[in-house]
Design a protein around this motif. Structure first.
Motif, PDB file in Angstrom:
ATOM      1  N   ALA A 250      17.025  19.386  15.662  1.00  0.00           N
ATOM      2  CA  ALA A 250      16.023  18.622  14.921  1.00  0.00           C
ATOM      3  C   ALA A 250      15.091  19.594  14.216  1.00  0.00           C
ATOM      4  N   SER A 251      14.579  19.190  13.075  1.00  0.00           N
ATOM      5  CA  SER A 251      13.641  20.017  12.312  1.00  0.00           C
ATOM      6  C   SER A 251      12.714  19.120  11.514  1.00  0.00           C
ATOM      7  N   ALA A 252      11.539  19.645  11.205  1.00  0.00           N
ATOM      8  CA  ALA A 252      10.550  18.896  10.414  1.00  0.00           C
ATOM      9  C   ALA A 252       9.671  19.888   9.674  1.00  0.00           C
ATOM     10  N   THR A 253       9.194  19.488   8.502  1.00  0.00           N
ATOM     11  CA  THR A 253       8.303  20.325   7.700  1.00  0.00           C
ATOM     12  C   THR A 253       7.191  19.478   7.111  1.00  0.00           C
ATOM     13  N   VAL A 254       6.017  20.085   7.021  1.00  0.00           N
ATOM     14  CA  VAL A 254       4.861  19.506   6.334  1.00  0.00           C
ATOM     15  C   VAL A 254       4.359  20.570   5.370  1.00  0.00           C
ATOM     16  N   ASN A 255       4.329  20.240   4.093  1.00  0.00           N
ATOM     17  CA  ASN A 255       3.933  21.210   3.079  1.00  0.00           C
ATOM     18  C   ASN A 255       2.851  20.598   2.208  1.00  0.00           C
ATOM     19  N   ARG A 256       1.619  21.010   2.459  1.00  0.00           N
ATOM     20  CA  ARG A 256       0.480  20.551   1.682  1.00  0.00           C
ATOM     21  C   ARG A 256      -0.154  21.736   0.952  1.00  0.00           C
ATOM     22  N   GLU A 257      -1.160  21.451   0.126  1.00  0.00           N
ATOM     23  CA  GLU A 257      -1.764  22.494  -0.694  1.00  0.00           C
ATOM     24  C   GLU A 257      -2.329  23.624   0.151  1.00  0.00           C
TER      25      GLU A 257
ATOM     26  N   ARG B  14      12.361  11.260   4.615  1.00  0.00           N
ATOM     27  CA  ARG B  14      11.506  11.873   3.597  1.00  0.00           C
ATOM     28  C   ARG B  14      10.471  10.845   3.140  1.00  0.00           C
ATOM     29  N   PRO B  15       9.454  10.576   3.934  1.00  0.00           N
ATOM     30  CA  PRO B  15       8.503   9.526   3.574  1.00  0.00           C
ATOM     31  C   PRO B  15       7.571   9.890   2.431  1.00  0.00           C
ATOM     32  N   ALA B  16       7.374  11.194   2.165  1.00  0.00           N
ATOM     33  CA  ALA B  16       6.458  11.603   1.109  1.00  0.00           C
ATOM     34  C   ALA B  16       6.806  13.009   0.672  1.00  0.00           C
TER      35      ALA B  16
ATOM     36  N   GLY C 284       0.800  -1.212   0.000  1.00  0.00           N
ATOM     37  CA  GLY C 284       0.000   0.000   0.000  1.00  0.00           C
ATOM     38  C   GLY C 284       0.835   1.264   0.000  1.00  0.00           C
ATOM     39  N   TYR C 285       2.057   1.168   0.516  1.00  0.00           N
ATOM     40  CA  TYR C 285       2.937   2.339   0.524  1.00  0.00           C
ATOM     41  C   TYR C 285       3.963   2.253  -0.600  1.00  0.00           C
ATOM     42  N   ALA C 286       4.584   1.096  -0.777  1.00  0.00           N
ATOM     43  CA  ALA C 286       5.616   0.943  -1.795  1.00  0.00           C
ATOM     44  C   ALA C 286       5.559  -0.454  -2.372  1.00  0.00           C
ATOM     45  N   GLU C 287       5.954  -0.578  -3.651  1.00  0.00           N
ATOM     46  CA  GLU C 287       5.992  -1.871  -4.310  1.00  0.00           C
ATOM     47  C   GLU C 287       7.133  -2.732  -3.773  1.00  0.00           C
TER      48      GLU C 287
ATOM     49  N   VAL D  24      17.416   3.544   3.321  1.00  0.00           N
ATOM     50  CA  VAL D  24      16.230   2.771   2.946  1.00  0.00           C
ATOM     51  C   VAL D  24      15.581   3.475   1.762  1.00  0.00           C
ATOM     52  N   LEU D  25      15.442   2.772   0.648  1.00  0.00           N
ATOM     53  CA  LEU D  25      14.820   3.296  -0.557  1.00  0.00           C
ATOM     54  C   LEU D  25      13.499   2.577  -0.781  1.00  0.00           C
ATOM     55  N   ALA D  26      12.535   3.297  -1.340  1.00  0.00           N
ATOM     56  CA  ALA D  26      11.220   2.717  -1.618  1.00  0.00           C
ATOM     57  C   ALA D  26      10.816   3.049  -3.041  1.00  0.00           C
ATOM     58  N   ARG D  27      10.321   2.047  -3.752  1.00  0.00           N
ATOM     59  CA  ARG D  27       9.760   2.279  -5.085  1.00  0.00           C
ATOM     60  C   ARG D  27       8.260   2.468  -4.932  1.00  0.00           C
ATOM     61  N   ARG D  28       7.789   3.678  -5.189  1.00  0.00           N
ATOM     62  CA  ARG D  28       6.388   4.022  -4.984  1.00  0.00           C
ATOM     63  C   ARG D  28       5.759   4.463  -6.295  1.00  0.00           C
ATOM     64  N   ARG D  29       4.481   4.152  -6.445  1.00  0.00           N
ATOM     65  CA  ARG D  29       3.740   4.620  -7.607  1.00  0.00           C
ATOM     66  C   ARG D  29       3.200   6.002  -7.294  1.00  0.00           C
ATOM     67  N   MET D  30       3.535   6.979  -8.145  1.00  0.00           N
ATOM     68  CA  MET D  30       3.145   8.363  -7.934  1.00  0.00           C
ATOM     69  C   MET D  30       1.912   8.676  -8.764  1.00  0.00           C
ATOM     70  N   GLY D  31       0.729   8.410  -8.203  1.00  0.00           N
ATOM     71  CA  GLY D  31      -0.519   8.661  -8.903  1.00  0.00           C
ATOM     72  C   GLY D  31      -0.655   7.773 -10.117  1.00  0.00           C
ATOM     73  N   ALA D  32      -1.057   8.388 -11.251  1.00  0.00           N
ATOM     74  CA  ALA D  32      -1.243   7.618 -12.478  1.00  0.00           C
ATOM     75  C   ALA D  32       0.063   7.433 -13.229  1.00  0.00           C
ATOM     76  N   SER D  33       1.135   8.117 -12.796  1.00  0.00           N
ATOM     77  CA  SER D  33       2.409   8.005 -13.490  1.00  0.00           C
ATOM     78  C   SER D  33       3.135   6.737 -13.075  1.00  0.00           C
ATOM     79  N   ALA D  34       4.272   6.524 -13.723  1.00  0.00           N
ATOM     80  CA  ALA D  34       5.063   5.339 -13.418  1.00  0.00           C
ATOM     81  C   ALA D  34       5.659   5.457 -12.018  1.00  0.00           C
ATOM     82  N   SER D  35       6.016   4.316 -11.449  1.00  0.00           N
ATOM     83  CA  SER D  35       6.583   4.311 -10.110  1.00  0.00           C
ATOM     84  C   SER D  35       7.974   4.941 -10.126  1.00  0.00           C
ATOM     85  N   ALA D  36       8.384   5.468  -8.968  1.00  0.00           N
ATOM     86  CA  ALA D  36       9.678   6.127  -8.836  1.00  0.00           C
ATOM     87  C   ALA D  36      10.329   5.698  -7.539  1.00  0.00           C
TER      88      ALA D  36
END
Length: 763
Positions: free
Chosen positions: A638-645, A613-615, A504-507, A555-567
């Motif tokens: 320590a620092s953290a950011t959340v950037n949404r629309e 960088r989970p997302a 559900g998160y990564a292939e 740790v690397l994850a191959r994820r599908r980014m919407g309708a585009s190919a996985s990255a």
């Protein structure tokens, strides 16, 4: 306001239409340029007063005289035409796409195109959708205007009497401007007399005279709207500005500020865009402070100071480019008193930096000029810089077909160092020459193991030196010849792949373990204590070797980014590193670590670094240094950011601990503990939004700065409010006074914003 003035131009132009008489049953195209004219009856008669023949055209109840010309339509109860003069009376109406104008009476000259309109009232569509991402002036709507009389006095000039306009299409507009008179020159400027802004029919402020630019490209010379503000330190304030458009690519703004407590300020800002990717700006501000009594009873003397800020990024032809930054002030205490954000308030440095870079054949040429002053008191400070430094670098290239790479660099610089700006004998400025050819050989290029060895011969000459006995500069040159050998090894890398198609998160996930080690050796050099220490080149320790080692877990994850190919995404990185020194002096001057070894230990602090960088739009970082002797962390960050629309959140935390028995870390006066955070949220279409930020001194249990802001945009207007408090307390190098600032700004759709540039909105 700009749009309503252009509406007047359309009204006058359409009023020049001459409608000839014809029976309604026989609608005809009697007017050149019009598709048809419709009327009920017409007659011609001799004017008994002037003896001039006139034509009268009229309609009937419910059927006015109508002329359709292109996309425009004009109608009236009665039209009179005599001696090239047209008079329209009774329910005069002019319509075209996006516009509707009515008037009681219109009189125009068909030769000069000049005329008079009485009781003009109209609507004009000035926009379709809100402008996304803008908190002020975003709501577009219909512009409504009215004037008792509008006179066309020139080809593009109009005179208004007793007029008003608004962007609120309600029976009782939320806001409107009224004026007793004014002159408008389309696409240039407007002069208004006795202008009053009304909000809900309540007059807010009055201006006896306004010169307002109304250029169609939104860049016209003229006075800008005045602004108002309030602050504990500055008091109430009023600002005026004059904008001068020098052309399509450059402009200058002159401004003047008046403060009830602080005094007056004036300045100018110049901006230019010379080409795509090239441009710059320069701002100068002078403040003339008057003597005043502070809240603590102390008298602040009158003084005058200035600051300059600027940037430049300019192509110079070929591959050369000029990049520069200016941040200079004459009085550090004044600078910190009036700045707006925490960084500027606590900043104790001023700098001038200019760099020119470009390629000369294979070589890379860089010339830099830099002056940087650090203040540790209101009048005390030190200086470092380069005036100038010229560097020529040859990048590594293979020698023939061999696996050996050759490169070199060399630079000459006049270096600046003055430990006390008030003491000339602390001036250690000198010329230095530094050059080094190098040879690089890849020992291993395996996919799981890489090793590279680099050897260089570094020759450095200082044209002045330091007397070890007195510590003063002396005119005696020093030559240093250092051989350096460095070997970098990464691996063997261990990897494992985990297939997770239903995760559900990564292939799939990939875990990499990458150990690394680096060996660096310098040949002996005995006169290091005579070298004037200015930068890292001077602090190299001859006759020493250091070994840097560590391991990185990724740790690397191959994820599908919407309708585009996985990255593939690097979602987690945990690294540990440390350095061993054969010479304890090298440990104290290692620039890799922000906290150098404070005890006689051959080991550097153990650095732990975590990146996550989970997302997209979600990042985090943690760094700590562990003391090699006491086996305890020295500091954390320590620092953290959340950037949404529609949501942005960021936070940071840092702590410098007290460690008993560790020199430089056992004094509680140097312990720090800070927490900061900021968040902003906005509704869909940017109709409303709010923000909050704070900086908290955990060590002293004090909020040093906090800001609260919010805005709301209605159909035709908006409001923004912001409140800011600043409290750094006393002590340290410079005492920053406590300040409370409040700002309020109104935005009027299609017109302008009235904001506070002094308090919380920035100078």
């Amino acid at each position: 306001m700009l749009t309503s003035f252009r509406t007047v131009s359309i009204l006058v132009t359409l009023g020049a239409v001459v409608v000839l008489a014809a029976p309604r049953a026989h609608a005809q195209s009697l007017l050149q340029g019009c598709q048809r004219t419709v009327f009920t009856w017409s007659t011609s008669e001799l004017d008994p007063d002037t003896g001039v023949q006139r034509t009268i055209m009229a309609g009937s109840p419910g059927f006015p005289v109508v002329a359709e010309c292109g996309s425009s339509t004009i109608s009236a109860d009665r039209l009179e035409h005599a001696s090239n003069t047209l008079v329209a009376t009774g329910n005069v109406l002019i319509q075209q796409p996006g516009m509707r104008i009515s008037a009681d009476r219109a009189e125009l000259s068909l030769i000069t195109q000049l005329g008079i309109f009485d009781g003009a009232h109209g609507f004009l569509r000035v926009g379709d959708q809100p402008l996304a991402g803008q908190p002020l002036g975003t709501q577009k709507t219909d512009m409504e205007f009215y004037a008792e009389r509008i006179e066309k006095v020139g080809a593009r000039s109009y005179k208004l009497t007793n007029g008003r306009f608004t962007a609120c299409a309600q029976a009782a507009p939320r806001w409107q401007f009224t004026m007793t008179g004014g002159t408008i020159t389309l696409d240039k400027h407007a002069l208004m007399r006795n202008a009053v802004l009304h909000v809900k029919n309540v007059p807010i402020f009055y201006l006896p005279f306004i010169y307002y630019p109304i250029d169609s490209g939104d860049r016209a010379t003229g006075f800008l709207m005045p602004s108002y503000g309030a602050s504990t330190i500055r008091g109430s304030s009023v600002s005026n500005a004059f904008f001068w458009a020098l052309g399509r690519s450059q402009d200058v703004t002159f401004f003047h500020d008046w403060f009830t407590r602080a005094g007056q300020g004036a300045g100018a800002e110049y901006r230019i865009v010379s080409a795509p990717g090239s441009g710059g700006n320069l701002r100068f501000y002078l403040i003339d402070e008057k003597e005043r009594v502070e809240e603590n009873g102390l008298i602040s003397p009158a003084r005058r100071s200035f600051d300059m800020n600027g940037d430049v990024n300019q192509t110079l032809g070929g591959s050369f480019r000029l990049v520069g930054r200016l941040n200079y002030f004459s009085d550090v205490a004044t600078q910190q008193r009036y700045d707006q954000n925490v960084y500027d308030l606590s900043n104790r440095s001023r700098a001038i930096n200019m760099t020119v870079t470009g390629n000369v054949s294979r070589a890379r040429l860089t010339a830099t000029t830099e002056i940087r002053d650090y203040f540790y008191g209101a009048d005390e400070g030190q200086r470092q810089g380069r005036l100038p430094q010229v560097n020529l670098t040859l990048p590594d290239r293979p020698v023939g077909r061999s696996p050996i790479y050759f490169g070199a660099f060399g630079d000459v610089a006049y270096l600046l160092r003055q430990d006390d700006l008030n003491q000339p004998d602390t001036n250690f400025n000198l010329w230095r020459f530094d050059a080094a050819p190098r040879v690089r050989v890849p020992v291993s290029t395996l996919s799981f193991l890489t090793a590279t060895t680099t050897a260089s011969w570094r020759v450095t000459r200082w044209f002045d030196s330091r007397d070890p006995a007195t510590g003063l500069k002396r005119p005696e040159a020093i030559l240093r010849s250092l051989f350096e050998v460095r070997t970098d090894v990464v691996g063997p890398t261990v990897a494992r792949v985990f297939q997770t198609p239903d995760n559900g998160y990564a292939e799939r996930f990939k875990h990499l373990i990458e150990p690394f080690v680096s060996f660096q050796w310098f040949s002996p050099f005995e006169r290091r204590e005579e070298v004037i220490q200015i930068d890292g080149v001077d602090s190299l320790v001859g006759g020493s070797m250091q070994v840097t080692y560590g391991v990185t877990n990724r740790v690397l994850a191959r994820r599908r980014m919407g309708a585009s190919a996985s990255a593939v995404r690097d979602i987690l990185s945990v690294g540990v590193r440390q350095t061993y020194y054969t010479d304890l002096l090298a440990a104290a001057f290692d620039s890799q670590y922000s906290s150098a070894t404070a005890t006689p230990s051959p080991f550097s602090p153990l650095r732990l670094n975590v990146d996550v960088r989970p997302a997209d739009g979600l990042t985090g970082q943690f760094v700590t240094d562990i003391d090699p002797t006491f086996k305890t962390p020295r500091q954390f960050s320590a620092s953290a950011t959340v950037n949404r629309e529609r949501l942005q959140v960021s936070g940071s935390w840092s702590k410098r601990r007290v460690i008993d028995g560790l020199p430089g870390w056992d004094d509680p006066a140097f312990a720090t503990h800070y927490l900061s955070a900021s968040t902003s949220v906005n509704a869909r279409n940017n109709r409303a939004g709010a923000g909050y930020s704070f900086n908290y001194d955990v060590q002293n249990a004090r909020i040093t700065q906090q800001r609260i802001s919010g805005y709301y945009n209605a159909q035709c207007c908006g409001i923004t409010m912001e409140y800011q408090t600043i409290s750094f307390g006393s002590g340290g190098f410079i005492t920053i006074p406590e300040d409370r600032r409040f700002g309020i700004s109104f935005s009027l759709a299609g017109l302008a914003s009235f904001s506070n540039p002094f308090g919380s909105f920035g100078r």
